[in-house]
Write a protein that holds these residues in place. Structure first.
Motif, PDB file in Angstrom:
ATOM      1  N   LEU A 461       0.899  -1.264  -0.248  1.00 32.26           N
ATOM      2  CA  LEU A 461      -0.099   0.074  -0.003  1.00 32.26           C
ATOM      3  C   LEU A 461       0.824   1.335   0.027  1.00 32.26           C
ATOM      4  CD1 LEU A 461      -2.664  -1.034   2.672  1.00 32.26           C
ATOM      5  CD2 LEU A 461      -2.713  -1.415   0.378  1.00 32.26           C
ATOM      6  N   GLN A 462       2.094   1.262  -0.226  1.00 29.28           N
ATOM      7  CA  GLN A 462       2.986   2.322  -0.154  1.00 29.28           C
ATOM      8  C   GLN A 462       2.509   3.222  -1.230  1.00 29.28           C
ATOM      9  OE1 GLN A 462       4.983   2.718   2.392  1.00 29.28           O
ATOM     10  NE2 GLN A 462       4.648   0.578   3.023  1.00 29.28           N
ATOM     11  N   GLY A 463       2.477   4.431  -0.892  1.00 34.96           N
ATOM     12  CA  GLY A 463       1.873   5.534  -1.689  1.00 34.96           C
ATOM     13  C   GLY A 463       0.525   6.071  -1.887  1.00 34.96           C
ATOM     14  N   SER A 464      -0.158   5.114  -0.914  1.00 37.48           N
ATOM     15  CA  SER A 464      -1.566   5.348  -0.629  1.00 37.48           C
ATOM     16  C   SER A 464      -1.900   6.640   0.595  1.00 37.48           C
ATOM     17  CB  SER A 464      -2.400   3.955   0.008  1.00 37.48           C
ATOM     18  OG  SER A 464      -1.966   3.070  -0.872  1.00 37.48           O
ATOM     19  N   GLU A 465      -2.925   7.081   0.269  1.00 39.38           N
ATOM     20  CA  GLU A 465      -3.151   7.962   1.266  1.00 39.38           C
ATOM     21  C   GLU A 465      -3.104   7.492   2.871  1.00 39.38           C
ATOM     22  OE1 GLU A 465      -3.620  11.299   0.769  1.00 39.38           O
ATOM     23  OE2 GLU A 465      -3.209  10.923  -1.154  1.00 39.38           O
ATOM     24  N   PRO A 466      -2.776   8.201   3.722  1.00 41.08           N
ATOM     25  CA  PRO A 466      -2.676   7.636   4.944  1.00 41.08           C
ATOM     26  C   PRO A 466      -3.994   6.998   5.571  1.00 41.08           C
ATOM     27  CG  PRO A 466      -1.761   9.979   4.918  1.00 41.08           C
ATOM     28  CD  PRO A 466      -2.395   9.658   3.747  1.00 41.08           C
ATOM     29  N   ASN A 467      -5.175   7.702   5.533  1.00 39.52           N
ATOM     30  CA  ASN A 467      -6.229   7.153   5.988  1.00 39.52           C
ATOM     31  C   ASN A 467      -6.761   5.739   5.034  1.00 39.52           C
ATOM     32  OD1 ASN A 467      -6.822   9.292   7.687  1.00 39.52           O
ATOM     33  ND2 ASN A 467      -7.975  10.340   6.135  1.00 39.52           N
ATOM     34  N   GLU A 468      -6.579   5.802   3.904  1.00 38.05           N
ATOM     35  CA  GLU A 468      -6.717   4.589   3.098  1.00 38.05           C
ATOM     36  C   GLU A 468      -5.737   3.338   3.571  1.00 38.05           C
ATOM     37  OE1 GLU A 468      -6.563   2.752  -1.355  1.00 38.05           O
ATOM     38  OE2 GLU A 468      -6.003   4.884  -0.933  1.00 38.05           O
ATOM     39  N   PHE A 469      -4.626   3.756   3.833  1.00 43.34           N
ATOM     40  CA  PHE A 469      -3.479   2.911   4.168  1.00 43.34           C
ATOM     41  C   PHE A 469      -4.089   2.352   5.663  1.00 43.34           C
ATOM     42  CE2 PHE A 469       0.033   1.614   6.603  1.00 43.34           C
ATOM     43  CZ  PHE A 469       1.077   1.102   5.609  1.00 43.34           C
ATOM     44  N   ASP A 470      -4.406   2.971   6.504  1.00 47.67           N
ATOM     45  CA  ASP A 470      -4.641   2.532   7.820  1.00 47.67           C
ATOM     46  C   ASP A 470      -6.031   1.772   7.705  1.00 47.67           C
ATOM     47  OD1 ASP A 470      -2.515   3.873   8.915  1.00 47.67           O
ATOM     48  OD2 ASP A 470      -3.643   5.447   9.727  1.00 47.67           O
ATOM     49  N   THR A 471      -6.768   2.075   7.026  1.00 49.27           N
ATOM     50  CA  THR A 471      -8.210   1.536   6.882  1.00 49.27           C
ATOM     51  C   THR A 471      -7.844  -0.068   6.235  1.00 49.27           C
ATOM     52  OG1 THR A 471      -9.274   3.391   6.543  1.00 49.27           O
ATOM     53  CG2 THR A 471     -10.381   1.448   6.059  1.00 49.27           C
ATOM     54  N   VAL A 472      -7.295  -0.033   5.266  1.00 53.24           N
ATOM     55  CA  VAL A 472      -6.880  -1.360   4.381  1.00 53.24           C
ATOM     56  C   VAL A 472      -6.176  -2.135   5.438  1.00 53.24           C
ATOM     57  CG1 VAL A 472      -6.144  -2.354   2.459  1.00 53.24           C
ATOM     58  CG2 VAL A 472      -7.407  -0.289   1.982  1.00 53.24           C
ATOM     59  N   ALA A 473      -5.075  -1.500   5.976  1.00 49.92           N
ATOM     60  CA  ALA A 473      -4.164  -2.505   6.999  1.00 49.92           C
ATOM     61  C   ALA A 473      -5.078  -2.968   8.116  1.00 49.92           C
ATOM     62  CB  ALA A 473      -2.889  -1.503   7.324  1.00 49.92           C
ATOM     63  N   ALA A 474      -5.764  -2.446   8.601  1.00 47.81           N
ATOM     64  CA  ALA A 474      -6.582  -2.677   9.763  1.00 47.81           C
ATOM     65  C   ALA A 474      -7.300  -3.862   9.440  1.00 47.81           C
ATOM     66  CB  ALA A 474      -7.396  -1.719  10.282  1.00 47.81           C
ATOM     67  N   ARG A 475      -8.351  -3.722   8.317  1.00 45.47           N
ATOM     68  CA  ARG A 475      -9.253  -4.715   7.941  1.00 45.47           C
ATOM     69  C   ARG A 475      -8.562  -5.929   7.536  1.00 45.47           C
ATOM     70  NH1 ARG A 475     -13.337  -5.187   2.864  1.00 45.47           N
ATOM     71  NH2 ARG A 475     -14.430  -7.006   3.599  1.00 45.47           N
ATOM     72  N   SER A 476      -7.290  -5.850   6.713  1.00 42.98           N
ATOM     73  CA  SER A 476      -6.328  -7.145   6.379  1.00 42.98           C
ATOM     74  C   SER A 476      -5.878  -7.711   7.822  1.00 42.98           C
ATOM     75  CB  SER A 476      -5.275  -6.577   5.721  1.00 42.98           C
ATOM     76  OG  SER A 476      -5.621  -5.909   4.735  1.00 42.98           O
ATOM     77  N   ALA A 477      -5.678  -7.131   8.991  1.00 38.02           N
ATOM     78  CA  ALA A 477      -5.320  -7.539  10.199  1.00 38.02           C
ATOM     79  C   ALA A 477      -6.317  -8.420  10.810  1.00 38.02           C
ATOM     80  CB  ALA A 477      -4.576  -6.532  10.988  1.00 38.02           C
ATOM     81  N   SER A 478      -7.508  -7.774  10.777  1.00 39.31           N
ATOM     82  CA  SER A 478      -8.989  -8.340  11.247  1.00 39.31           C
ATOM     83  C   SER A 478      -9.047  -9.928  10.387  1.00 39.31           C
ATOM     84  CB  SER A 478      -9.938  -7.563  11.054  1.00 39.31           C
ATOM     85  OG  SER A 478     -11.319  -7.874  11.626  1.00 39.31           O
ATOM     86  N   LEU A 479      -9.030  -9.621   9.283  1.00 44.06           N
ATOM     87  CA  LEU A 479      -9.410 -10.781   8.480  1.00 44.06           C
ATOM     88  C   LEU A 479      -8.398 -12.082   8.800  1.00 44.06           C
ATOM     89  CD1 LEU A 479     -10.353  -9.239   4.966  1.00 44.06           C
ATOM     90  CD2 LEU A 479     -11.777 -10.716   6.426  1.00 44.06           C
ATOM     91  N   ALA A 480      -7.074 -11.654   8.893  1.00 49.23           N
ATOM     92  CA  ALA A 480      -6.119 -12.566   9.154  1.00 49.23           C
ATOM     93  C   ALA A 480      -6.102 -13.085  10.541  1.00 49.23           C
ATOM     94  CB  ALA A 480      -4.676 -12.128   8.915  1.00 49.23           C
ATOM     95  N   ALA A 481      -6.990 -12.669  11.541  1.00 49.03           N
ATOM     96  CA  ALA A 481      -7.169 -12.984  13.028  1.00 49.03           C
ATOM     97  C   ALA A 481      -5.856 -12.288  13.590  1.00 49.03           C
ATOM     98  CB  ALA A 481      -7.370 -14.100  13.359  1.00 49.03           C
ATOM     99  N   LEU A 482      -5.353 -11.023  13.368  1.00 46.53           N
ATOM    100  CA  LEU A 482      -4.128 -10.500  13.881  1.00 46.53           C
ATOM    101  C   LEU A 482      -4.322  -9.370  14.844  1.00 46.53           C
ATOM    102  CD1 LEU A 482      -1.010 -11.268  13.760  1.00 46.53           C
ATOM    103  CD2 LEU A 482      -1.156  -9.639  11.927  1.00 46.53           C
ATOM    104  N   ASP A 483      -5.739  -8.812  14.748  1.00 44.69           N
ATOM    105  CA  ASP A 483      -5.905  -7.740  15.262  1.00 44.69           C
ATOM    106  C   ASP A 483      -5.863  -7.808  17.023  1.00 44.69           C
ATOM    107  OD1 ASP A 483      -7.825  -9.315  15.274  1.00 44.69           O
ATOM    108  OD2 ASP A 483      -9.434  -7.724  15.007  1.00 44.69           O
ATOM    109  N   LYS A 484      -6.336  -8.877  17.509  1.00 49.96           N
ATOM    110  CA  LYS A 484      -5.934  -9.084  18.939  1.00 49.96           C
ATOM    111  C   LYS A 484      -4.539  -9.127  19.332  1.00 49.96           C
ATOM    112  CE  LYS A 484     -10.918 -11.382  19.473  1.00 49.96           C
ATOM    113  NZ  LYS A 484     -11.333 -12.537  19.969  1.00 49.96           N
TER     114      LYS A 484
END
Length: 629
Positions: A461-484
């Motif tokens: 996601l390098q080069g993405s807007e900070p908000n988009e970066f955080d949103t996509v990264a957070a959802r990816s972590a949740s899908l990978a059961a990594l958020d906890k």
């Protein structure tokens, strides 16, 4: 490449000719300033001669001495300014060439295939991109300066002293032929010894890099002492190789100094007699002494120049070995621009694959043994069609060719012509970057960078807007059961994970790598998600949660307006991870021995059914993964 004999031929410098052309103006200005400095230097003894002859007359006016002294001071100012200028232009150009060459080496290394890195150690490549490049920079910087300066000064001084007093000069140059012979012998020997020193440095770098990369294994087996000894041996070899160079210089410089000082003694005897006889003035003798002192530098620098030029040639030969290595996998000159929408998304037609003997690191092995390994087919006669939006499961014993199949589909290895097609187009006809841009792959080796968890997930996601970066990264972590797992780190997902994910457990590394692939899918453009046995280190409950999230993402993509269907390829030893696949294949010794739906294979009584039965017996005993490693 490693261990190959490097030539010290000056032809190696052809590599830097294009860079010289780019900086020819800087070099021209630098050498112009250098020539001004040399001209000022050879003029100073003439003013000294004039002042001494004036004083030796016994009767003179002060201005007759002040004027030559003032001229010498002015020339010294010109020399100071000129030396600053040629350093600025020439050293500046050599530094820029070094930076560009290093950047080109790095870019070229990234274009080379995995087989190149099987045959060449990382420590050696690092040594070539650092130590060898420093030697090249010195040779095209100070080496050229010393060569031009020494040649100009030597010729100018010899002409002046012969014009001034040919008889005395003829006696003074008697020691020069032995010095010339010594320089020629020295140059041939120094190239060989520098090559040995560079090889020893590479071996020492390899030992250090391998030790630090495997520090966990070393500590777990309490083998620190063995690696200390291994590094000490390579360190001693590097010391011995450099000591061989030191011995050469230890003989060369004192001997050249001795021969050079002989000229002073000769001039003192011959010139002194000629002054007494009135055939030379005292000023002429003082100027001659000064010129001979100035001549010592070109004589001394000759060996230094040979040293740097030879060292640069050796280093360039090692660098050129990298630059001359052609990438095995390249885009065609005219990549395909149209695809066939009616064709399967991925299709393999009679695909067979064997490793080329050139790609096998066979150091220490007999050629026939390497040929036997290379001849053994890894995959044989694979016919497979994967349609858009489907889920393919792949299982089989270790070494059955599952990962090789994935590498062929993504063109990490080059498949034989006419065997692998993507969207109806042969994979070799695709632009490599465009082809790989269709895939989001989570490989077996969950390689992570020495960065924060967040940046590892958002790698694509390098080069993405900070908000988009955080949103996509957070959802990816949740899908990978990594958020906890973020809660286990004081810095959350900004926590640094160390080189190769040193602070994470095996399961956490796998899930971080999975989240990285999912981020690429969520950001768009990636149509195919591949999990290459990337859930093996997580417990059954976490695996189910991850698969639930993936299939929910797949359904959401299918129902979104304008969204491309997500195709998934799941490689796993766990039957539970394949239970929801549309189609499953079983690989055995590189061949498809079973294929069908999970329910169909479960009823056949083959490898799939036996594995499912064994895993179902052990399922209650599965436990969760460990903590932070």
């Amino acid at each position: 490449m490693a261990g190959g004999a490097a030539t010290s031929s000056l032809k190696e410098y052809r590599t830097v000719f294009p860079y010289f052309r780019n900086y020819r103006n800087r070099y021209a200005l630098g050498f112009f300033c250098l020539l001004i400095v040399d001209a000022a230097l050879v003029l100073i003894p003439q003013f000294m001669r004039q002042a001494v002859d004036t004083i030796s007359q016994g009767v003179f006016e002060v201005r007759q001495v002040v004027i030559p002294a003032a001229c010498m001071v002015g020339l010294m100012g010109v020399i100071a300014l000129g030396r600053f200028s040629w350093r600025y232009f020439i050293h500046g150009a050599s530094r820029r060439i070094e930076a560009e060459l290093r950047g080109n080496i790095f870019s070229h290394l990234l274009s080379l295939s995995g087989s190149f890195y099987q045959k060449n150690k990382i420590g050696d490549l690092m040594a070539r991109a650092t130590n060898d490049l420093n030697a090249v920079r010195e040779s095209i910087g100070m080496g050229l300066v010393a060569l031009v300066d020494g040649t100009v000064m030597a010729l100018a001084i010899l002409v002046i002293i012969f014009v001034q007093d040919a008889r005395t000069a003829m006696w003074a140059v008697i020691p020069l032929p032995p010095i010339t012979i010594l320089i020629l012998v020295f140059g041939k020997t120094i190239g060989r010894r520098f090559h040995r020193a560079h090889e020893a440095y590479s071996q020492m770098s390899d030992a250090a890099q391998e030790t630090f990369a495997g520090i966990r294994v070393i500590k777990s087996f309490v083998k620190e002492w063995w690696f200390i000894k291994k590094f000490a041996d390579t360190n001693d070899n590097y010391r011995d190789a450099n000591m061989a160079l030191v011995k050469m210089f230890g003989f060369y410089f004192p001997f050249v100094s001795f021969l050079s000082e002989l000229t002073v003694l000769i001039v003192l005897l011959v010139g002194g007699i000629r002054v007494i006889e009135g055939k030379m003035t005292p000023g002429d003798l003082v100027a001659l002494f000064r010129y001979l002192q100035m001549l010592i530098w070109p004589l001394m620098s000759a060996g230094w120049v040979v040293n740097m030029i030879q060292r640069g040639a050796v280093s360039l030969s090692r660098i050129n070995e990298i630059l001359r290595t052609e990438p095995e996998i390249r885009s065609p000159l005219v990549p395909a621009t149209t695809t066939n929408a009616a064709a399967p998304l991925i299709e393999l037609r009679n695909f067979s694959f064997s490793f080329d003997s050139n790609t096998i690191d066979g150091e220490g092995e007999k050629p026939e043994a390497i040929a036997e390994v290379a001849a053994a087919p890894v995959l044989s006669n694979i016919n497979l069609a994967i349609h858009k939006g489907s889920v393919l499961g792949i299982t089989g014993r270790t070494g059955s060719g599952k990962s090789t199949l994935i590498k062929a589909v993504t063109r990490i290895i080059d498949p034989p012509p006419g065997t692998v097609f993507v969207k109806g187009v042969q994979s070799a006809d695709w632009d490599v970057a465009a082809l790989r841009g269709l895939f989001a792959v989570t490989p077996q080796d969950s390689y992570l960078f020495s960065d924060s968890i967040k940046n590892n997930i958002g790698y694509s996601l390098q080069g993405s807007e900070p908000n988009e970066f955080d949103t996509v990264a957070a959802r990816s972590a949740s899908l990978a059961a990594l958020d906890k797992d973020f809660l286990k780190f004081s810095a959350g997902w900004e926590a640094l994970i160390g080189e190769r994910g040193l602070t994470l457990s095996g399961g956490q590394k796998q899930r971080t790598a999975l989240a990285r692939s999912l981020a690429a899918v969520l950001a768009g453009g990636r149509e195919i998600l591949i999990l290459d046995d990337s859930l093996s280190a997580v417990d059954a409950e976490t695996e189910r949660a991850i698969l639930d999230g993936l299939f929910e993402l797949k359904r959401a993509r299918e129902h979104s307006s304008g969204g491309d269907a997500l195709t998934m390829i799941i490689v796993s030893h766990r039957i539970s991870a394949l239970s929801r696949a549309d189609h499953v294949i079983v690989l055995e010794k590189g061949r498809i021995t079973e294929q069908g739906t999970p329910s169909h294979l479960a009823a056949q009584g083959g490898f799939y059914a036996r594995t499912a039965a064994l895993q179902s017996l052990g399922e209650p005993e599965q436990s969760g993964e460990g903590g932070n490693g």
